[in-house]
Write an enzyme that holds these catalytic residues in place. Structure first.
Site, PDB file in Angstrom:
ATOM      1  N   LYS A  12      38.246  46.835  26.799  1.00  0.00           N
ATOM      2  CA  LYS A  12      37.675  47.559  25.660  1.00  0.00           C
ATOM      3  C   LYS A  12      38.634  48.649  25.186  1.00  0.00           C
ATOM      4  O   LYS A  12      38.791  48.886  23.990  1.00  0.00           O
ATOM      5  CB  LYS A  12      36.330  48.186  26.037  1.00  0.00           C
ATOM      6  CG  LYS A  12      35.192  47.207  26.152  1.00  0.00           C
ATOM      7  CD  LYS A  12      33.891  47.949  26.416  1.00  0.00           C
ATOM      8  CE  LYS A  12      32.746  46.991  26.690  1.00  0.00           C
ATOM      9  NZ  LYS A  12      31.495  47.701  26.978  1.00  0.00           N
ATOM     10  N   ASP A  70      27.878  49.776  23.519  1.00  0.00           N
ATOM     11  CA  ASP A  70      26.976  49.098  24.432  1.00  0.00           C
ATOM     12  C   ASP A  70      26.790  47.706  23.863  1.00  0.00           C
ATOM     13  O   ASP A  70      26.498  47.548  22.670  1.00  0.00           O
ATOM     14  CB  ASP A  70      25.633  49.825  24.559  1.00  0.00           C
ATOM     15  CG  ASP A  70      24.860  49.334  25.777  1.00  0.00           C
ATOM     16  OD1 ASP A  70      25.447  49.285  26.876  1.00  0.00           O
ATOM     17  OD2 ASP A  70      23.675  48.988  25.634  1.00  0.00           O
ATOM     18  N   SER A  71      27.027  46.710  24.693  1.00  0.00           N
ATOM     19  CA  SER A  71      27.005  45.331  24.234  1.00  0.00           C
ATOM     20  C   SER A  71      26.221  44.471  25.200  1.00  0.00           C
ATOM     21  O   SER A  71      26.066  44.818  26.371  1.00  0.00           O
ATOM     22  CB  SER A  71      28.440  44.778  24.155  1.00  0.00           C
ATOM     23  OG  SER A  71      29.249  45.590  23.358  1.00  0.00           O
ATOM     24  N   PHE A 154      35.443  37.392  29.076  1.00  0.00           N
ATOM     25  CA  PHE A 154      34.802  38.001  30.242  1.00  0.00           C
ATOM     26  C   PHE A 154      33.298  37.969  30.031  1.00  0.00           C
ATOM     27  O   PHE A 154      32.815  37.524  28.998  1.00  0.00           O
ATOM     28  CB  PHE A 154      35.320  39.423  30.491  1.00  0.00           C
ATOM     29  CG  PHE A 154      35.137  40.379  29.332  1.00  0.00           C
ATOM     30  CD1 PHE A 154      34.056  41.237  29.284  1.00  0.00           C
ATOM     31  CD2 PHE A 154      36.057  40.422  28.299  1.00  0.00           C
ATOM     32  CE1 PHE A 154      33.887  42.128  28.228  1.00  0.00           C
ATOM     33  CE2 PHE A 154      35.897  41.303  27.235  1.00  0.00           C
ATOM     34  CZ  PHE A 154      34.813  42.161  27.200  1.00  0.00           C
ATOM     35  N   GLY A 155      32.551  38.418  31.014  1.00  0.00           N
ATOM     36  CA  GLY A 155      31.097  38.445  30.887  1.00  0.00           C
ATOM     37  C   GLY A 155      30.524  37.037  30.736  1.00  0.00           C
ATOM     38  O   GLY A 155      30.858  36.133  31.498  1.00  0.00           O
ATOM     39  N   TYR A 156      29.701  36.858  29.712  1.00  0.00           N
ATOM     40  CA  TYR A 156      29.004  35.594  29.499  1.00  0.00           C
ATOM     41  C   TYR A 156      29.801  34.631  28.607  1.00  0.00           C
ATOM     42  O   TYR A 156      29.274  33.587  28.207  1.00  0.00           O
ATOM     43  CB  TYR A 156      27.625  35.867  28.883  1.00  0.00           C
ATOM     44  CG  TYR A 156      26.716  36.681  29.777  1.00  0.00           C
ATOM     45  CD1 TYR A 156      25.937  36.071  30.750  1.00  0.00           C
ATOM     46  CD2 TYR A 156      26.651  38.070  29.666  1.00  0.00           C
ATOM     47  CE1 TYR A 156      25.109  36.816  31.586  1.00  0.00           C
ATOM     48  CE2 TYR A 156      25.826  38.816  30.492  1.00  0.00           C
ATOM     49  CZ  TYR A 156      25.062  38.184  31.455  1.00  0.00           C
ATOM     50  OH  TYR A 156      24.244  38.916  32.285  1.00  0.00           O
ATOM     51  N   HIS A 180      31.033  39.933  17.935  1.00  0.00           N
ATOM     52  CA  HIS A 180      30.218  41.123  17.681  1.00  0.00           C
ATOM     53  C   HIS A 180      31.068  42.387  17.773  1.00  0.00           C
ATOM     54  O   HIS A 180      30.988  43.267  16.915  1.00  0.00           O
ATOM     55  CB  HIS A 180      29.079  41.173  18.694  1.00  0.00           C
ATOM     56  CG  HIS A 180      29.526  41.031  20.126  1.00  0.00           C
ATOM     57  ND1 HIS A 180      30.306  39.982  20.574  1.00  0.00           N
ATOM     58  CD2 HIS A 180      29.322  41.812  21.223  1.00  0.00           C
ATOM     59  CE1 HIS A 180      30.560  40.121  21.864  1.00  0.00           C
ATOM     60  NE2 HIS A 180      29.979  41.223  22.282  1.00  0.00           N
TER      61      HIS A 180
END
Length: 197
Positions: A12, A70-71, A154-156, A180
């Site tokens: 980020k 915030d995501s 990364f993440g989902y 997003h």
């Protein structure tokens, strides 16, 4: 001018540096600013509220203008879960991104393609030197696949299908154009250009 980025996520920070540097704004981490940001409790009920909580904590601690986001991912068939709890979904048995992602696939077993809709949301809060706020929220619509595909992101990202690919199959540039966070950062850039031009 320096802006403190209220995140411990190196990816980020790189994204924000790319957006802010051309505006003459230096994006710095807490470590680079020589401060320790306390872990804040994300008690908000929306992405916006949590982004503000993080940005405001950094602003209050340092007196520097601050940016936080915030995501999360919201899955239609799960009534919008995990949503604001995306990074801490099922903390009792999921300790990392891969386990959280596997949990969603497990919860969606037997759910047909047409009911696997999902979207990512990114809310950004920027607190300016005089305390005014810029708040932005953007989304990216897609669906949840049936397995992990791709090794990027990364993440989902390995299960979030946009078009005919998962986010984990896209290059950073391709993802930035449609994601997003990419959309929200472009909006932030536009707002800051209006402020500082």
């Amino acid at each position: 001018m320096k802006f403190i980025i209220a995140t411990n996520n190196a990816k980020k920070l790189v994204e924000l540096e790319r957006i802010l540097n051309p505006l003459g704004i230096e994006a710095v981490s807490a470590k680079e600013a020589g401060v320790v940001l306390d872990e804040v409790e994300e008690t908000g009920k929306t992405f916006w509220e949590n982004a503000f909580i993080k940005a405001n904590a950094a602003f209050q601690k340092t007196g520097m203008p601050a940016v936080a986001d915030d995501s999360g991912i919201c899955v239609d068939a799960l009534d919008g879960r995990p949503g604001i709890y995306s990074a801490r979904y099922s903390p009792e048995d999921c300790f990392n991104d891969e386990q959280r992602t596997a949990k969603i696939l497990e919860e969606l077993q037997g759910v047909p393609d047409e009911k696997r809709g999902a979207h990512y949301t990114c809310a950004i809060c920027c607190i300016l030197p005089d305390g005014r706020k810029i708040e932005i929220e953007e989304t990216c619509e897609g669906k949840i696949g049936h397995s992990f595909v791709g090794d990027g992101g990364f993440g989902y990202d390995p299960i979030f299908v946009y078009g005919d690919k998962t986010f984990a199959q896209l290059s950073a540039e391709e993802k930035d154009k449609v994601s997003h966070r990419g959309k929200a950062l472009r909006m932030l850039k536009q707002e800051l250009e209006n402020e500082f031009s």
